[in-house]
Design a protein around this motif. Structure first.
Motif, PDB file in Angstrom:
ATOM      1  N   TYR A   1     -90.799 -11.232 -15.293  1.00 11.43           N
ATOM      2  CA  TYR A   1     -89.464 -11.569 -14.814  1.00 11.43           C
ATOM      3  C   TYR A   1     -88.511 -11.851 -15.973  1.00 11.43           C
ATOM      4  O   TYR A   1     -88.901 -12.419 -16.995  1.00 11.43           O
ATOM      5  CB  TYR A   1     -89.535 -12.773 -13.875  1.00 11.43           C
ATOM      6  CG  TYR A   1     -90.393 -12.535 -12.655  1.00 11.43           C
ATOM      7  CD1 TYR A   1     -89.980 -11.655 -11.662  1.00 11.43           C
ATOM      8  CD2 TYR A   1     -91.617 -13.179 -12.507  1.00 11.43           C
ATOM      9  CE1 TYR A   1     -90.768 -11.426 -10.535  1.00 11.43           C
ATOM     10  CE2 TYR A   1     -92.417 -12.966 -11.386  1.00 11.43           C
ATOM     11  CZ  TYR A   1     -91.989 -12.085 -10.400  1.00 11.43           C
ATOM     12  OH  TYR A   1     -92.776 -11.853  -9.296  1.00 11.43           O
ATOM     13  N   ALA A   2     -87.239 -11.456 -15.779  1.00 10.82           N
ATOM     14  CA  ALA A   2     -86.242 -11.585 -16.845  1.00 10.82           C
ATOM     15  C   ALA A   2     -86.085 -13.026 -17.312  1.00 10.82           C
ATOM     16  O   ALA A   2     -85.921 -13.289 -18.515  1.00 10.82           O
ATOM     17  CB  ALA A   2     -84.900 -11.035 -16.358  1.00 10.82           C
ATOM     18  N   GLU A   3     -86.152 -13.990 -16.368  1.00 12.52           N
ATOM     19  CA  GLU A   3     -85.986 -15.381 -16.777  1.00 12.52           C
ATOM     20  C   GLU A   3     -87.151 -15.857 -17.645  1.00 12.52           C
ATOM     21  O   GLU A   3     -86.987 -16.712 -18.519  1.00 12.52           O
ATOM     22  CB  GLU A   3     -85.831 -16.294 -15.555  1.00 12.52           C
ATOM     23  CG  GLU A   3     -86.982 -16.274 -14.579  1.00 12.52           C
ATOM     24  CD  GLU A   3     -86.808 -15.271 -13.462  1.00 12.52           C
ATOM     25  OE1 GLU A   3     -87.348 -15.496 -12.366  1.00 12.52           O
ATOM     26  OE2 GLU A   3     -86.126 -14.231 -13.681  1.00 12.52           O
TER      27      GLU A   3
ATOM     28  N   ARG B   1     -88.755 -13.825 -19.763  1.00 11.03           N
ATOM     29  CA  ARG B   1     -88.480 -13.234 -21.070  1.00 11.03           C
ATOM     30  C   ARG B   1     -87.498 -14.108 -21.847  1.00 11.03           C
ATOM     31  O   ARG B   1     -87.647 -14.315 -23.057  1.00 11.03           O
ATOM     32  CB  ARG B   1     -87.894 -11.830 -20.900  1.00 11.03           C
ATOM     33  CG  ARG B   1     -88.892 -10.779 -20.471  1.00 11.03           C
ATOM     34  CD  ARG B   1     -89.762 -10.304 -21.616  1.00 11.03           C
ATOM     35  NE  ARG B   1     -89.024  -9.469 -22.547  1.00 11.03           N
ATOM     36  CZ  ARG B   1     -89.389  -9.263 -23.810  1.00 11.03           C
ATOM     37  NH1 ARG B   1     -90.460  -9.872 -24.299  1.00 11.03           N
ATOM     38  NH2 ARG B   1     -88.678  -8.479 -24.587  1.00 11.03           N
ATOM     39  N   ALA B   2     -86.509 -14.653 -21.143  1.00  4.69           N
ATOM     40  CA  ALA B   2     -85.526 -15.521 -21.801  1.00  4.69           C
ATOM     41  C   ALA B   2     -86.191 -16.784 -22.324  1.00  4.69           C
ATOM     42  O   ALA B   2     -85.907 -17.233 -23.446  1.00  4.69           O
ATOM     43  CB  ALA B   2     -84.401 -15.865 -20.830  1.00  4.69           C
ATOM     44  N   GLN B   3     -87.094 -17.363 -21.531  1.00  7.56           N
ATOM     45  CA  GLN B   3     -87.801 -18.568 -21.978  1.00  7.56           C
ATOM     46  C   GLN B   3     -88.690 -18.270 -23.177  1.00  7.56           C
ATOM     47  O   GLN B   3     -88.767 -19.063 -24.123  1.00  7.56           O
ATOM     48  CB  GLN B   3     -88.635 -19.134 -20.834  1.00  7.56           C
ATOM     49  CG  GLN B   3     -87.827 -19.796 -19.738  1.00  7.56           C
ATOM     50  CD  GLN B   3     -88.707 -20.407 -18.665  1.00  7.56           C
ATOM     51  OE1 GLN B   3     -89.837 -20.816 -18.934  1.00  7.56           O
ATOM     52  NE2 GLN B   3     -88.209 -20.449 -17.439  1.00  7.56           N
TER      53      GLN B   3
END
Length: 281
Positions: free
Chosen positions: A139-141, A143-145
């Motif tokens: 999930y993109a979130e 990847r951000a973390q």
């Protein structure tokens, strides 16, 4: 959750092996056919404490601390799946096991998968738990973390089980920020091993939680690479994937609970102890 929640009353025999340029810590539990157990990032073999007793009833469980994790001191090289897979292949050879089942979770799942790709001669069966096949699957979130993981995060992690475990067992507890830097650099790299998975030469089961870091659909896609989920299995299993591959999506779990779940032990044992099928020539 604390690091103590990962423990169990099952105390193994801890030793070190000088292999492939690293002094690798491993702990042995039980007797039977060998099962090499590989933990997730920022953890150690102790993460599997709740499930080791069940696995060790039927297998010789060899729980390894990967490079820079747990009781294995870091060495002067990046965290790299190929290098860590070579460590595990060298350990199997060092222990004179011939072949062993590899069971890995998250980072350890990636290492186990890479070992099966690069060193199939030492792998009897593979269980890859919560290990995605390509970077964009998660999930993109998330990847951000992952992009925020670096030495600067060390101060904010002091209440986490990962930090507490590292401080308790690491040869150099002060190296935790360095480990975060290396994990962060590792997670920044894009990868895609879908084609290598298609060519796997050892019986493989992918396992994921139903609320994992990647959606269940990703693991179904990976199963299809292994000839799974494409037809009815048949009364005599004649339609199951050639080569004995399997898929398990475990209910009620997440990426952060699957490694200590009795469900993981149950499906792992069912897969490992089933008769092996021949891979097509």
């Amino acid at each position: 959750m604390t690091a103590d929640d990962w423990g169990s009353d099952a105390k193994g025999v801890g030793q070190y092996a000088d292999v492939n340029g690293i002094n690798l810590y491993y702990e042995t539990h039980g007797e039977g056919s060998p099962l090499v157990l590989l933990h997730g990032g920022l953890g150690s073999g102790e993460m599997f404490g709740p499930v080791i007793p069940a696995l060790a009833e039927r297998h010789q469980v060899i729980a390894v601390d990967l490079q820079g994790h747990g009781r294995t001191a870091d060495v002067d090289r990046p965290l790299d799946l190929g290098m860590m897979a070579a460590d595990i292949a060298a350990l199997v050879e060092f222990l004179g096991l011939g072949k062993a089942a590899l069971v890995g979770y998250s980072l350890g799942g990636g290492v186990a998968l890479r070992a099966a790709i690069d060193h199939p001669e030492v792998v009897e069966k593979l269980v890859a738990v919560s290990a995605h096949a390509r970077t964009d699957a998660i999930y993109a979130e998330m990847r951000a973390q992952q992009g925020q993981v670096s030495a600067a995060a060390a101060e904010f992690m002091k209440d986490t089980p990962m930090y507490q475990l590292y401080q308790r067992v690491a040869p150099r507890p002060e190296d935790f920020p360095r480990l975060l830097d290396k994990i962060g650099a590792f997670m920044e790299q894009d990868f895609d091993v879908t084609e290598q998975i298609r060519g796997l030469q050892v019986p493989t089961m992918f396992v994921a939680a139903d609320a994992d870091m990647a959606p269940p659909s990703h693991y179904v896609e990976v199963f299809e690479l292994l000839d799974g989920g494409l037809r009815d299995g048949g009364w005599m299993n004649e339609g199951r994937p050639k080569g004995g591959h399997a898929l398990a999506i475990l209910p009620g779990l997440t990426h952060y609970s699957i490694f200590s779940s009795p469900l993981l032990a149950a499906v792992t044992l069912a897969f490992l102890d089933a008769p092996a099928q021949q891979l097509p020539s």
